[in-house]
Design an enzyme around this catalytic site. Structure first.
Site, PDB file in Angstrom:
ATOM      1  N   ASP A 159      62.875 106.547  10.825  1.00  0.00           N
ATOM      2  CA  ASP A 159      63.854 106.175  11.839  1.00  0.00           C
ATOM      3  C   ASP A 159      65.200 106.846  11.572  1.00  0.00           C
ATOM      4  OD1 ASP A 159      65.352 104.378  13.769  1.00  0.00           O
ATOM      5  OD2 ASP A 159      63.353 103.488  13.858  1.00  0.00           O
ATOM      6  N   HIS A 200      69.090 101.128  14.046  1.00  0.00           N
ATOM      7  CA  HIS A 200      67.710 100.840  14.422  1.00  0.00           C
ATOM      8  C   HIS A 200      66.770 100.756  13.214  1.00  0.00           C
ATOM      9  CE1 HIS A 200      63.860 101.602  16.539  1.00  0.00           C
ATOM     10  NE2 HIS A 200      64.421 100.807  17.414  1.00  0.00           N
ATOM     11  N   SER A 374      59.961  99.070  20.146  1.00  0.00           N
ATOM     12  CA  SER A 374      60.112  99.446  18.737  1.00  0.00           C
ATOM     13  C   SER A 374      60.351  98.231  17.853  1.00  0.00           C
ATOM     14  CB  SER A 374      61.222 100.461  18.575  1.00  0.00           C
ATOM     15  OG  SER A 374      62.366 100.051  19.242  1.00  0.00           O
TER      16      SER A 374
END
Ligand SMILES: *[C@@H]1O[C@H](CO)[C@@H](O)[C@H](O)[C@H]1NC(C)=O
Length: 725
Positions: A159, A200, A374
Site C-alpha cells: 500500500d 490507507h 479495500s
C-alpha cells in the site's frame, strides 16, 4: 486458606462478601473430596518424621518444600478418595505431641485462569463485524476461542506505507516483511501530508494485526500475527515496482494483502505486466517453501461506474483470492463491483450508523471510518492468517478450496444468487458468501490436502465468426475428462478471447457449463466506449468449482446496447483447472443446533457438547460473547450476564468489569465502568459499597452465631480442617 491482612471484623466480612460475589460459584456449597494423604509439620527433622510415620503405619514421602518442616504422609490401606475426613488417623495425629500441625489433603478445584476470548481493547465494542453485534458476523470470536490469533503468520500490506511506530502496531510490526519501493529503502513509514492521504496502508495493517488487550484502539483479526508494510503506491507505479512488491521475501511473508489495481472507471481493461505476472507465478509455485504465497485482493471500488472486476487482471488472476464487500445489513455497497472471479465476502460498511471499520490511523490514532472494498481484503487476509496458524501446510489452492467451502450466503442480498452444479449458492457480487472464520479454522485444521492441479485447454474456434446481436459458440470438455491428467473436479475456469467490437462495453459475455451453471464473464459497462475489443483477454470464473467438466460448454456473446454494433470473434480458448479427485464430498461440518444436549422448558440450552461448551440462550457457542461471562454450571458452562455497566467482565458485579461500553471509562482500581456524565466515581463507589456493608453485617452475625453454637457444643461442629497444638 491464606491469612488475610489485619482488618477489622466488619471490613473483613465486607471483603468476604465481595470475594463471594466475584468468585465463581463452582466451589461454593460443594463438599470436599478427601485423599489418604496428609501434610504434617514435624520440627525435629526428616529422620524423626520418618520414624513417626512408621510408628503410625504411614509412609513418609518426604519433605514438601525443601528446608521447611512439612512432610507428606500417605496411607495405602485407606481408600483413595472419601467424602469425609478419616476420623481415626486424624485422631492419632492429633494426639501425637511431635506433630505440630497437620491437614488431611482434599482435592482442590482449580481451573486454568484463561482471559476471556473477548479483547478488552477500548474500541472493541465498536467492531461490529466481529464482536457479535450483528448476526451473522465474521465469526472471529469463534476462531479466537479455539486459540487461533495468527501467531507465527506473516502478512505484508502492499500500500502507501505503514506507520510502524504506531503503539497498536509496533508490537507486531515486522521489518523483514517491509520495504519502501517508492524511495528504495527498508523503511515503509508513510509520507505525511496536510491531507493525510497516505493513511490507507496504516489503516489496512491495523485491520489485520492491531495488538489486542493493550488498552489502545481495537483488535486486529489476527492480533498476534506479524505485519509488514510495503510502500509502493505513493509514487510512480511501474511493472518493476509491482513485481518487486509481489515477490518481496516469499519465504518469509505468507500473505500479501493488496487493495489496488487498474482504474475502476468502468472503461479500462488492464492487468499485470510481464514482470508482475511472473511474480504471481513464482509466488504460488515457489513461495512459502513451495506451498505458494497467498495473494489476497480487493474486488474493486468501481461499483458506481458499473465496472466489472473481470476487466482487472489482478482480481481475475487464478493466483489471487478476490474478496467482495457487504454492508452490515447484507446489502451491496454502492462502490462494490461484481464479477465471476470473486471468491468470498467480508463486511466493509454499516449504513445504519456512522460506524465503519475500526482500525489504526496515522499519527498514532484510531479511526472508525475506514471503509471501501479495500477495507474488506485485509479482514480476509487476517482471517486467512488464522487458518494458516491452524494448518501451516495449506497450499494456495487448499486455501481457495477452504474459503469457498466456509463462505455462507447468509442474508446477503442480490438478484443473481444461483445454485451451481454441485448445489452451492454463488453470486457475482459476493462469490460464495460471507467468510466464516470459526468454520474456516475448524475445516483448515482437518483439511487433508488437495491433489495436484491439472490444466486442460480446449481451442474451440477454428474460423472467425460474426458476433452481430448474439453469438453462441460451444466447446467440448470431454477431452479434459480423459487420460492420466483428467479433471474430475473443477477449480478455476478461464476463457481467453480475441474479438473486435464497435463498442466493447455493450457486449455481455456468459459461459454455461455442462452441468447447467451460467456465469457472467462481463456485464454491460456503459462507460466502456472502446472500439479496441478484447485482445487475448482472459476472463475467469469461480462459479463452476467442484463441477465435472465433461460435456458441452457454451460461450454466449450478446449485444446489450446499440443495434448497429458489429464485431468479429477471432479466438476462444477454454482453460479448465482442477484436480483428478472428486472433491464434492468435502463439506464443512454442520454448524450450530446439534450441539445442545439438553434444554429447559423455555427452550434455552442447559447443557452443550464439548465442541461448543458455552450455553448462550438457545444456542451453544465456543465462547461467551461480550456482556457475558462464563459461569460453570454442573457439567457445563453458561454465559451469564455481566452487570449492565460492563462491556466485558469476569463476574456479575459492577466491580468485575474488564472493559467498558461506549461512553464510559474503565476504572483500574475498582474494575468498574464510569459514565463521564451523571454520578461521580465516589458516589458510584459509595452506592456500590452499601449493599456490600449490609451483606457483610449479615454474614458477620451468622459467623458470630455459629461460633457461639460451636463453643456450646465443644467445638466438634466447627468446620476446620487444621488443628494447631
Ligand atoms: C463424458 O460424457 C460422455 C457423454 O455423456 C460419456 O459417454 C463419457 O463416458 C463421459 N466421460 C467420462 C470420463 O465421464
Amino acid at each position: 486458606m491464606a491469612a488475610r491482612p489485619a482488618l477489622g471484623p466488619l471490613a473483613m466480612a465486607a471483603v468476604t462478601a465481595v470475594a463471594m460475589a466475584v468468585a465463581s460459584p463452582a466451589g461454593s456449597g460443594e463438599s470436599s473430596v478427601y485423599l489418604s494423604s496428609w501434610a504434617v509439620r514435624v520440627a525435629a527433622g526428616p529422620r524423626e518424621a520418618g520414624g513417626l510415620a512408621q510408628r503410625h503405619g504411614l509412609l513418609c514421602l518426604g519433605q514438601v518444600i525443601e528446608g521447611e518442616p512439612y512432610y507428606h504422609f500417605k496411607h495405602r490401606g485407606i481408600r483413595q478418595k472419601a467424602l469425609s475426613r478419616h476420623w481415626g488417623w486424624n485422631m492419632r495425629l492429633t494426639k501425637e505431641p511431635k506433630v505440630l500441625w497437620f491437614e488431611q489433603q482434599t482435592v482442590k478445584r482449580r481451573t486454568k485462569r484463561s482471559v476471556s476470548v473477548v479483547p478488552t481493547d477500548p474500541w472493541f465494542h465498536k467492531q461490529w463485524y466481529m464482536n457479535n453485534d450483528i448476526n451473522p458476523d465474521l465469526n472471529i470470536l469463534s476462531a479466537w476461542s479455539k486459540g487461533y490469533t495468527g501467531l507465527g503468520v506473516v502478512v505484508a500490506v502492499l500500500d502507501d506505507g505503514v506507520e510502524k511506530d504506531h503503539p497498536d502496531l509496533s508490537a507486531n510490526y515486522d521489518p523483514l516483511a517491509s520495504y519502501d519501493f517508492n524511495s528504495n529503502d527498508p523503511d515503509p513509514q508513510p509520507r505525511y501530508t496536510p491531507e493525510d492521504e497516505n493513511r490507507h496502508g496504516t489503516r489496512c495493517a491495523g485491520e489485520v494485526a492491531a495488538a489486542a488487550n493493550n488498552g489502545i484502539c481495537g483488535a486486529g483479526v489476527a492480533y498476534k500475527a506479524r505485519v509488514g508494510g510495503v510502500r509502493m503506491l505513493d509514487g510512480l507505479i511501474t511493472d518493476v515496482v509491482e513485481a518487486q512488491a509481489l515477490s518481496l521475501q516469499p519465504q518469509h511473508i505468507h500473505i500479501y494483502s493488496a487493495s489496488w489495481g487498474p482504474w475502476d472507471d468502468g472503461r479500462t481493461v488492464d492487468g499485470p505486466g510481464v514482470l508482475a505476472a511472473e511474480a504471481f507465478y513464482r509466488g504460488v509455485t515457489q513461495g512459502r517453501g513451495g506451498l505458494g504465497s497467498i495473494f489476497v485482493w480487493a474486488a474493486g471500488n468501481g461499483g458506481i461506474n458499473y465496472d466489472n472486476c473481470n476487466c482487472d487482471g489482478y482480481t481475475n488472476s487464478i493466483y489471487t483470492l478476490t474478496v467482495g464487500s457487504a454492508t452490515a445489513g447484507g446489502h451491496r455497497p454502492s462502490y462494490a463491483e461484481g464479477c465471476s472471479a470473486i471468491l468470498t465476502t467480508t463486511y466493509s460498511s454499516r449504513i445504519s450508523s456512522n460506524m465503519q471499520i475500526v482500525t489504526t490511523d496515522l499519527h498514532h490514532g484510531c479511526t472508525h471510518t475506514h471503509t471501501g472494498t479495500s477495507a474488506s481484503a485485509p479482514l480476509a487476509a487476517g482471517i486467512i492468517a488464522l487458518a494458516l496458524e491452524a494448518n501451516p501446510a495449506l497450499t494456495w489452492r487448499d486455501l481457495q478450496h477452504l474459503v469457498i467451502r466456509t463462505s455462507r450466503p447468509a442474508d446477503l442480498q442480490a438478484e443473481d444468487w444461483a445454485v451451481n452444479g454441485v448445489g452451492q449458492k454463488v453470486s457475482h457480487y459476493y462469490g460464495y458468501g460471507l467468510l466464516d472464520a470459526g468454520l474456516l479454522v475448524e475445516m483448515a485444521k482437518a483439511w487433508p490436502g488437495t491433489r495436484p492441479q491439472q490444466k486442460c485447454s480446449v481451442n474451440a474456434l477454428h474460423t472467425p465468426q460474426n458476433i452481430g446481436s448474439e453469438l453462441s459458440v460451444s466447446a467440448d470438455g470431454s477431452p479434459c475428462s480423459k487420460g492420466t491428467r483428467h479433471i474430475l473436479s473443477l477449480e478455476h475456469v478461464q476463457v481467453q478471447l480475441s474479438l473486435s467490437y464497435s463498442r466493447r462495453g455493450d457486449l455481455e459475455i456468459t459461459l454455461t457449463s455442462p452441468m447447467g451453471t451460467t456465469s457472467t464473464l462481463v456485464s454491460l459497462r456503459p462507460y466502456d466506449t472502446s472500439q479496441e475489443g478484447y485482445k487475448d483477454w482472459t476472463f475467469m470464473s469461480t462459479h463452476f468449482w467442484d463441477e465435472n467438466p465433461n460435456g458441452t460448454w457454451t460461450l454466449r456473446l450478446e449485444n446489450k446496447g446499440d443495434a448497429y454494433n458489429t464485431g468479429l470473434l477471432t479466438s476462444f480458448i477454454l482453460h479448465l483447472h482442477g484436480t483428478d479427485e472428486d472433491m464434492r464430498s468435502r463439506r464443512p461440518p454442520a454448524a450450530g443446533t446439534a450441539e445442545c444436549l439438553r434444554r429447559d422448558t423455555q427452550g434455552a440450552c442447559e447443557e452443550c457438547s464439548s465442541s461448543s461448551p458455552y450455553a448462550h440462550g438457545r444456542s451453544c457457542l465456543s465462547y461467551c460473547p461480550p456482556r457475558h461471562y462464563s459461569r460453570p454450571r454442573r457439567a457445563t458452562h453458561v454465559c451469564a450476564s455481566c452487570h449492565p455497566s460492563c462491556y466485558t467482565c469476569q463476574g456479575p458485579s459492577a466491580n468485575s468489569c474488564t472493559s467498558c461500553p461506549f461512553n464510559s471509562t474503565f476504572q483500574e482500581l475498582t474494575h468498574s465502568c464510569v459514565a463521564p456524565q451523571g454520578i461521580s466515581p465516589q458516589e458510584e463507589l459509595q452506592s456500590d459499597l452499601l449493599p456490600v456493608l449490609i451483606c457483610g453485617c449479615l454474614i458477620l452475625s451468622a459467623i458470630l452465631c455459629a461460633t457461639y453454637f460451636c463453643a456450646l457444643k465443644g467445638g466438634s461442629c466447627c468446620p476446620r480442617a487444621a488443628k494447631t497444638v
